[in-house]
Scaffold this active site. Structure first.
Site, PDB file in Angstrom:
ATOM      1  N   THR A   1       0.810  -1.215   0.000  1.00  0.00           N
ATOM      2  CA  THR A   1       0.000   0.000   0.000  1.00  0.00           C
ATOM      3  C   THR A   1       0.845   1.267   0.000  1.00  0.00           C
ATOM      4  OG1 THR A   1      -1.794  -1.135   1.170  1.00  0.00           O
ATOM      5  CG2 THR A   1      -1.780   1.258   1.249  1.00  0.00           C
TER       6      THR A   1
ATOM      7  N   ILE B   1       0.944  14.217   8.089  1.00  0.00           N
ATOM      8  CA  ILE B   1       1.261  15.369   8.941  1.00  0.00           C
ATOM      9  C   ILE B   1       2.770  15.457   9.140  1.00  0.00           C
ATOM     10  CG2 ILE B   1       0.942  16.435  11.201  1.00  0.00           C
ATOM     11  CD1 ILE B   1      -1.674  14.898  11.454  1.00  0.00           C
TER      12      ILE B   1
ATOM     13  N   ASP C   1       0.535   0.682  18.301  1.00  0.00           N
ATOM     14  CA  ASP C   1       0.991   1.469  17.160  1.00  0.00           C
ATOM     15  C   ASP C   1       1.193   2.931  17.563  1.00  0.00           C
ATOM     16  OD1 ASP C   1       1.064   1.894  13.982  1.00  0.00           O
ATOM     17  OD2 ASP C   1      -0.245   3.418  14.840  1.00  0.00           O
TER      18      ASP C   1
ATOM     19  N   LYS D   1       4.743   5.566  17.883  1.00  0.00           N
ATOM     20  CA  LYS D   1       4.831   6.931  17.366  1.00  0.00           C
ATOM     21  C   LYS D   1       5.122   7.926  18.488  1.00  0.00           C
ATOM     22  CE  LYS D   1       1.539   5.664  13.762  1.00  0.00           C
ATOM     23  NZ  LYS D   1       0.162   5.808  13.238  1.00  0.00           N
TER      24      LYS D   1
ATOM     25  N   GLY E   1      -3.734   5.463   4.961  1.00  0.00           N
ATOM     26  CA  GLY E   1      -3.974   5.405   3.525  1.00  0.00           C
ATOM     27  C   GLY E   1      -2.690   5.516   2.728  1.00  0.00           C
TER      28      GLY E   1
END
Length: 325
Positions: free
Chosen positions: A14, A128, A193, A197, A294
């Site tokens: 992806t 971002i 997850d 970060k 995405g």
């Protein structure tokens, strides 16, 4: 035009395809994908004429490749590829938050030890530019808190539960069908997850590597339709909120579902969007909002790292340490 820098790309899923599509839209950039390493060569790959291999050494030992872009989902393999590429004198871009979040001591060593650069904007906030902002714009300011929605998959699930009164399982399946959640969604829904970060942001905000064992992490799997309904009846929403702050020389990191009201800057951030608030002593609060999941948003962050590499940019974590001290 400059002679194009040659890129070796690991992974064509992806994010890899998103990066490839974004790069095609910028033919002025002096960089081309020369080789792509994938697990399986038997899969049909339509619409391009790239060279594919399943041998990592074809990329890592190729002296003509200047830049390695690592976009695979295997954290252990990614770490090996990144370190070998840096040792071979190549610049590296990665989007692997698990590998980076679990290996920040090694990442710090790489930053100090190699002349070639290692960038990973796409590992934190999707589209971002938060790592670049914390490392650059806020470098000479004291950051007191970072708070936000750092996982687009879990935010999409909670949004659908809120809007459509779906249960968790139905919302998860919808997120997977849209490509926002992985087939195995455990890292997203568990909060792990987001904790990777948060760990990366702590490293750039405070110049320190926090112990993830001290993180307080809660899953969204325990959030029920009844919880959502109760919050909604009071004009509130439930969000998976990640919070990072430093108090008395201690770094505090939490990732957990929170019930928030309309006055909270995270309240209106729905679906796969992320939002990150940075609080500083000098310039106050800054809020960044953008797509957090995405192919194209994440691929665009990889492309921005490529642009920075071509301009000679490297992270300035060492200067952050001096500023904080």
């Amino acid at each position: 035009m400059k002679t194009p820098r040659k890129i070796g790309l690991f992974g064509f899923g992806t994010v890899g395809k998103g990066f490839y599509e974004n790069l095609k839209k910028h033919p002025h950039l002096p960089a081309i994908i020369s080789k792509v390493c994938v697990k399986r060569l038997d899969l049909p790959r339509i619409g391009h004429e790239l060279y594919f291999t399943n041998d990592p050494e074809e990329l890592l030992s190729d002296p003509e490749l200047d830049i390695i872009v690592e976009l695979i989902d295997d954290a252990e393999a990614a770490k090996i590829f990144v370190e070998k590429a840096l040792l071979a004198g190549k610049h590296v871009i990665s989007a692997n938050k698990k590998m980076i979040g679990e290996s920040l001591k090694e990442v710090s060593h790489w930053h100090y030890s190699f002349n070639h650069h290692f960038l990973y904007e796409a590992a934190v906030g999707g589209g971002i530019p938060i790592v670049h902002s914390v490392d650059g714009f806020f470098r000479d300011q004291e950051i007191t808190e970072i708070r936000g929605i750092l996982n687009g998959s879990s935010n999409y699930i909670l949004t659908q539960m809120q809007l459509n009164q779906w249960d968790f399982d139905k919302a998860l399946k919808e997120a997977q069908s849209k490509g926002f959640a992985e087939r195995n969604p455990i890292l997203d829904v568990s909060g792990i997850d987001a904790s990777y970060k948060l760990s990366i942001l702590a490293y750039h905000a405070f110049g320190e590597v926090p112990s993830m064992k001290s993180f307080e992490i809660e899953s969204i799997e325990s959030v029920t339709k009844e919880d959502i309904k109760k919050a909604k009846s009071k004009g509130r929403k439930i969000k998976l909120v990640a919070t990072l702050k430093k108090s008395d020389q201690e770094i505090i990191c939490t990732v957990k579902p929170e019930t928030i009201g309309p006055n909270d800057e995270l309240y209106s951030v729905d679906f796969e969007n992320n939002a990150i608030s940075v609080e500083t002593l000098i310039s106050g609060r800054h809020v960044f909002v953008g797509k957090g999941a995405g192919a194209l948003p994440t691929g665009s962050a990889v492309l921005e790292d490529l642009k920075r590499l071509l301009d000679g940019y490297s992270y300035q974590v060492s200067k952050r340490v001096k500023t904080v001290s």
